[in-house]
Design a protein around this motif. Structure first.
Motif, PDB file in Angstrom:
ATOM      1  N   GLU A 390      41.023  63.400  35.056  1.00 19.43           N
ATOM      2  CA  GLU A 390      42.123  62.524  34.683  1.00 19.43           C
ATOM      3  C   GLU A 390      42.532  61.635  35.854  1.00 19.43           C
ATOM      4  O   GLU A 390      42.782  60.422  35.681  1.00 19.43           O
ATOM      5  CB  GLU A 390      43.318  63.368  34.231  1.00 19.43           C
ATOM      6  CG  GLU A 390      44.476  62.544  33.709  1.00 19.43           C
ATOM      7  CD  GLU A 390      45.610  63.420  33.199  1.00 19.43           C
ATOM      8  OE1 GLU A 390      46.662  62.865  32.839  1.00 19.43           O
ATOM      9  OE2 GLU A 390      45.414  64.658  33.180  1.00 19.43           O
ATOM     10  N   ILE A 391      42.565  62.220  37.058  1.00 22.63           N
ATOM     11  CA  ILE A 391      42.908  61.422  38.241  1.00 22.63           C
ATOM     12  C   ILE A 391      41.858  60.339  38.486  1.00 22.63           C
ATOM     13  O   ILE A 391      42.176  59.181  38.794  1.00 22.63           O
ATOM     14  CB  ILE A 391      43.044  62.349  39.468  1.00 22.63           C
ATOM     15  CG1 ILE A 391      44.269  63.254  39.308  1.00 22.63           C
ATOM     16  CG2 ILE A 391      43.148  61.533  40.752  1.00 22.63           C
ATOM     17  CD1 ILE A 391      44.385  64.308  40.381  1.00 22.63           C
ATOM     18  N   MET A 392      40.597  60.723  38.324  1.00 25.47           N
ATOM     19  CA  MET A 392      39.522  59.754  38.522  1.00 25.47           C
ATOM     20  C   MET A 392      39.601  58.623  37.502  1.00 25.47           C
ATOM     21  O   MET A 392      39.413  57.436  37.835  1.00 25.47           O
ATOM     22  CB  MET A 392      38.171  60.450  38.442  1.00 25.47           C
ATOM     23  CG  MET A 392      37.877  61.387  39.608  1.00 25.47           C
ATOM     24  SD  MET A 392      36.324  62.274  39.437  1.00 25.47           S
ATOM     25  CE  MET A 392      35.161  60.916  39.499  1.00 25.47           C
ATOM     26  N   LEU A 393      39.895  58.982  36.233  1.00 24.96           N
ATOM     27  CA  LEU A 393      40.026  57.945  35.211  1.00 24.96           C
ATOM     28  C   LEU A 393      41.205  57.029  35.512  1.00 24.96           C
ATOM     29  O   LEU A 393      41.116  55.795  35.358  1.00 24.96           O
ATOM     30  CB  LEU A 393      40.195  58.589  33.828  1.00 24.96           C
ATOM     31  CG  LEU A 393      38.956  59.259  33.235  1.00 24.96           C
ATOM     32  CD1 LEU A 393      39.322  59.988  31.945  1.00 24.96           C
ATOM     33  CD2 LEU A 393      37.867  58.228  32.964  1.00 24.96           C
ATOM     34  N   THR A 394      42.318  57.613  35.945  1.00 24.00           N
ATOM     35  CA  THR A 394      43.491  56.800  36.276  1.00 24.00           C
ATOM     36  C   THR A 394      43.194  55.852  37.430  1.00 24.00           C
ATOM     37  O   THR A 394      43.542  54.656  37.396  1.00 24.00           O
ATOM     38  CB  THR A 394      44.666  57.713  36.634  1.00 24.00           C
ATOM     39  OG1 THR A 394      44.896  58.633  35.567  1.00 24.00           O
ATOM     40  CG2 THR A 394      45.929  56.893  36.880  1.00 24.00           C
ATOM     41  N   LEU A 399      41.877  50.513  39.547  1.00 24.67           N
ATOM     42  CA  LEU A 399      40.935  49.654  40.259  1.00 24.67           C
ATOM     43  C   LEU A 399      40.476  48.493  39.385  1.00 24.67           C
ATOM     44  O   LEU A 399      40.352  47.348  39.845  1.00 24.67           O
ATOM     45  CB  LEU A 399      39.738  50.473  40.735  1.00 24.67           C
ATOM     46  CG  LEU A 399      39.985  51.435  41.903  1.00 24.67           C
ATOM     47  CD1 LEU A 399      38.755  52.294  42.149  1.00 24.67           C
ATOM     48  CD2 LEU A 399      40.349  50.652  43.167  1.00 24.67           C
ATOM     49  N   GLU A 400      40.198  48.807  38.103  1.00 22.00           N
ATOM     50  CA  GLU A 400      39.781  47.736  37.197  1.00 22.00           C
ATOM     51  C   GLU A 400      40.891  46.703  37.019  1.00 22.00           C
ATOM     52  O   GLU A 400      40.643  45.484  37.009  1.00 22.00           O
ATOM     53  CB  GLU A 400      39.391  48.329  35.849  1.00 22.00           C
ATOM     54  CG  GLU A 400      38.082  49.117  35.898  1.00 22.00           C
ATOM     55  CD  GLU A 400      37.759  49.725  34.552  1.00 22.00           C
ATOM     56  OE1 GLU A 400      38.624  49.646  33.653  1.00 22.00           O
ATOM     57  OE2 GLU A 400      36.631  50.276  34.407  1.00 22.00           O
ATOM     58  N   ILE A 401      42.139  47.164  36.894  1.00 18.00           N
ATOM     59  CA  ILE A 401      43.266  46.230  36.734  1.00 18.00           C
ATOM     60  C   ILE A 401      43.428  45.367  37.980  1.00 18.00           C
ATOM     61  O   ILE A 401      43.601  44.136  37.911  1.00 18.00           O
ATOM     62  CB  ILE A 401      44.551  47.017  36.435  1.00 18.00           C
ATOM     63  CG1 ILE A 401      44.450  47.667  35.043  1.00 18.00           C
ATOM     64  CG2 ILE A 401      45.782  46.094  36.503  1.00 18.00           C
ATOM     65  CD1 ILE A 401      45.573  48.636  34.738  1.00 18.00           C
ATOM     66  N   ASP A 402      43.371  46.036  39.162  1.00 20.84           N
ATOM     67  CA  ASP A 402      43.496  45.287  40.416  1.00 20.84           C
ATOM     68  C   ASP A 402      42.369  44.278  40.573  1.00 20.84           C
ATOM     69  O   ASP A 402      42.586  43.128  41.019  1.00 20.84           O
ATOM     70  CB  ASP A 402      43.501  46.248  41.606  1.00 20.84           C
ATOM     71  CG  ASP A 402      44.740  47.123  41.625  1.00 20.84           C
ATOM     72  OD1 ASP A 402      45.737  46.758  40.976  1.00 20.84           O
ATOM     73  OD2 ASP A 402      44.706  48.199  42.284  1.00 20.84           O
ATOM     74  N   LEU A 403      41.166  44.723  40.208  1.00 24.56           N
ATOM     75  CA  LEU A 403      40.033  43.809  40.308  1.00 24.56           C
ATOM     76  C   LEU A 403      40.193  42.614  39.373  1.00 24.56           C
ATOM     77  O   LEU A 403      39.907  41.460  39.744  1.00 24.56           O
ATOM     78  CB  LEU A 403      38.737  44.570  40.002  1.00 24.56           C
ATOM     79  CG  LEU A 403      37.424  43.789  40.133  1.00 24.56           C
ATOM     80  CD1 LEU A 403      37.247  43.298  41.576  1.00 24.56           C
ATOM     81  CD2 LEU A 403      36.239  44.641  39.702  1.00 24.56           C
ATOM     82  N   THR A 404      40.661  42.856  38.163  1.00 19.93           N
ATOM     83  CA  THR A 404      40.883  41.763  37.200  1.00 19.93           C
ATOM     84  C   THR A 404      41.937  40.791  37.702  1.00 19.93           C
ATOM     85  O   THR A 404      41.778  39.556  37.630  1.00 19.93           O
ATOM     86  CB  THR A 404      41.303  42.349  35.842  1.00 19.93           C
ATOM     87  OG1 THR A 404      40.301  43.271  35.409  1.00 19.93           O
ATOM     88  CG2 THR A 404      41.462  41.247  34.808  1.00 19.93           C
ATOM     89  N   ARG A 405      43.027  41.370  38.242  1.00 20.09           N
ATOM     90  CA  ARG A 405      44.083  40.510  38.766  1.00 20.09           C
ATOM     91  C   ARG A 405      43.586  39.681  39.955  1.00 20.09           C
ATOM     92  O   ARG A 405      43.908  38.498  40.092  1.00 20.09           O
ATOM     93  CB  ARG A 405      45.266  41.353  39.193  1.00 20.09           C
ATOM     94  CG  ARG A 405      46.041  41.950  38.024  1.00 20.09           C
ATOM     95  CD  ARG A 405      47.154  42.837  38.524  1.00 20.09           C
ATOM     96  NE  ARG A 405      47.926  43.368  37.401  1.00 20.09           N
ATOM     97  CZ  ARG A 405      48.938  44.252  37.550  1.00 20.09           C
ATOM     98  NH1 ARG A 405      49.254  44.668  38.787  1.00 20.09           N
ATOM     99  NH2 ARG A 405      49.596  44.696  36.503  1.00 20.09           N
ATOM    100  N   THR A 406      42.794  40.322  40.805  1.00 18.51           N
ATOM    101  CA  THR A 406      42.257  39.596  41.963  1.00 18.51           C
ATOM    102  C   THR A 406      41.359  38.451  41.524  1.00 18.51           C
ATOM    103  O   THR A 406      41.444  37.322  42.044  1.00 18.51           O
ATOM    104  CB  THR A 406      41.470  40.560  42.862  1.00 18.51           C
ATOM    105  OG1 THR A 406      42.315  41.638  43.238  1.00 18.51           O
ATOM    106  CG2 THR A 406      40.969  39.849  44.119  1.00 18.51           C
ATOM    107  N   GLU A 407      40.502  38.709  40.548  1.00 13.60           N
ATOM    108  CA  GLU A 407      39.615  37.663  40.052  1.00 13.60           C
ATOM    109  C   GLU A 407      40.401  36.528  39.405  1.00 13.60           C
ATOM    110  O   GLU A 407      40.098  35.344  39.596  1.00 13.60           O
ATOM    111  CB  GLU A 407      38.619  38.262  39.056  1.00 13.60           C
ATOM    112  CG  GLU A 407      37.597  39.190  39.716  1.00 13.60           C
ATOM    113  CD  GLU A 407      36.690  39.820  38.689  1.00 13.60           C
ATOM    114  OE1 GLU A 407      36.966  39.666  37.477  1.00 13.60           O
ATOM    115  OE2 GLU A 407      35.696  40.473  39.088  1.00 13.60           O
TER     116      GLU A 407
END
Length: 454
Positions: A390-394, A399-407
């Motif tokens: 669960e921690i890994m999924l969170t 990370l995916e959200i941060d990466l999307t925002r960065t892009e």
């Protein structure tokens, strides 16, 4: 506090650094804890008597002085002379272990006395000099005192595989005595044992059902060399006092031996005499809950071991009779050791560590405790694994959200930068051209005014 085990109690030497002032539990091996604690503080002769009684019961894997007392009562019912030789054998084997300074816990549990009592009993049983031949006590004492020596030597070998010694010292020493003396001996003559030279007269119509059923307690009595069914019944009572599971497997083993004798067309006299039962009794007890935690798979394994022991007993008896020797308990030792070396992938057949072996009921509780601890450990590991996943999924989602925002930010910055550059270019071209024209005009005017002045 009496229920908590003492951390400073040395089980091998039965002592604690705080002595009788300690408030914690001093756990001895085997049963009858309170009696052992009282005996450890009493006179040495009482302790010695307790150890001898436990040694008498340990032949059947029972660590209980009350059972040993009942067994001696059965031996007295069978033959006074045999009972005396058995007592002398157990006594001097225990004394020898004390002289050799063996582990006091093992001595207190009777583990150095049971081979001694068997040596004393069977030397009297196989003696051809008759009862009350007092000179027989001399080799009895010597061979009994050799039991701890042979036991210690064999234990150093068997400990490599975590295996018990069983009655191997008794087998070795009794066969040694009988080979050294033989039937034609002036001082210590032995009974004459010969191989079968003709077909036994077996008529199924003449079989005695009553004697056939009595062969079950007789087979249990033959563990001590006794052929009296009442003595065998007393031995059954002594086993039930300590462990009902041991008692049930003893009766079952003797019955399996009797049935095996009938299946192999053995002489009815041998079956009635219990010769087909006693090795199966010990084998069934050893496998059926003593060294394995009792499950229904282990129960079937104990019956299989008893059947194997019966076949092996017939083979060894035929071989050793050609040398004038009895089979003793060689079949039991070989079959039980073979089944204890068994390897399997199933968790339902669990061999206990030798240091944890006590009696079947306690062994079973230990097995359940291990299963419960293993189940709790597996549940805990599953929960920890789920939490980690669960921690890994969170973290992955973050990370995916941060990466999307960065892009998205980079794309916006790039677009706005290009627009700004276009605007600056478009704004600069006409203004620059206009400013340059005005400068040229001013320069021309200045030149003209200078020229006029000149």
């Amino acid at each position: 506090m009496r229920r908590k085990p003492c951390l400073y109690f040395e089980e091998a030497r039965e002592r604690c650094r705080y002595g009788t002032n300690c408030f914690y539990k001093h756990a001895f091996p085997g049963g009858m804890l309170e009696l052992q604690q009282r005996q450890s503080e009493q006179f040495i002769l009482l302790q010695l008597l307790d150890w001898v009684l436990r040694g008498a019961a340990q032949v059947m894997f029972v660590n209980n002085p009350l059972s040993g007392l009942v067994i001696f009562a059965g031996l007295i019912l069978q033959n006074y002379w045999w009972a005396l030789n058995g007592f002398v054998g157990a006594l001097f084997a225990t004394i020898s272990a004390l002289i050799l300074q063996q582990k006091r816990g093992a001595i207190a549990a009777g583990l150095y006395g049971y081979n001694g009592i068997l040596v004393g009993l069977l030397m009297a049983v196989f003696s051809n000099a008759g009862d009350w031949y007092w000179w027989l006590l001399l080799p009895n004492v010597f061979m009994s005192m050799m039991c701890p020596v042979v036991s210690s030597a064999l234990a150093s070998i068997n400990s490599c595989w975590d295996l018990p010694v069983f009655t191997l010292p008794f087998n070795i020493l009794v066969c040694l005595h009988m080979v050294a003396t033989g039937h034609y001996n002036h001082h210590f003559p032995q009974v004459l044992i010969q191989p079968r030279s003709e077909f036994p007269n077996i008529t199924w119509a003449e079989i005695d059902i009553a004697k056939l059923f009595m062969s079950v307690p007789v087979g249990i009595g033959q563990v001590y060399g006794c052929d009296n069914p009442w003595t065998g019944g007393i031995f059954i009572i002594s086993l039930f006092i300590s462990s009902p599971i041991t008692c049930a497997h003893a009766v079952l083993g003797s019955a399996v031996g009797m049935a095996s004798g009938l299946a192999l067309a053995a002489p009815f006299r041998d079956i009635y005499f219990g010769l087909w039962g006693y090795n199966c009794v010990l084998a069934c007890i050893a496998i059926g809950g003593m060294f394995y935690a009792l499950t229904w798979q282990v129960h079937l394994l104990a019956i299989t071991c008893a059947l194997f022991c019966a076949y092996l007993g017939s083979a060894i008896a035929n071989i050793m009779s050609r040398f004038g020797l009895p089979a003793c308990t060689w079949p039991f030792c070989l079959s039980a050791l073979t089944f204890l070396l068994l390897t399997t992938e199933t968790k339902r057949i669990f061999k206990l560590p030798l240091v944890k072996v006590t009696y079947p009921e306690k062994n079973l509780r230990f097995f359940w405790k291990l299963k419960k601890a293993e189940k709790e450990r597996m549940v805990k590991e599953e929960q920890e694994r789920a939490v980690k996943e669960e921690i890994m999924l969170t973290e992955k989602e973050h990370l995916e959200i941060d990466l999307t925002r960065t892009e998205e930010g980079i794309a916006e910055n790039t677009h706005s930068g290009s627009e700004n550059e276009t605007v600056h270019v478009n704004d600069w071209t006409p203004e620059g051209a206009q400013q340059s024209t005005e400068e040229e005009r001013n320069n021309n005017l200045m030149k003209e005014s200078l020229a006029e002045d000149v």
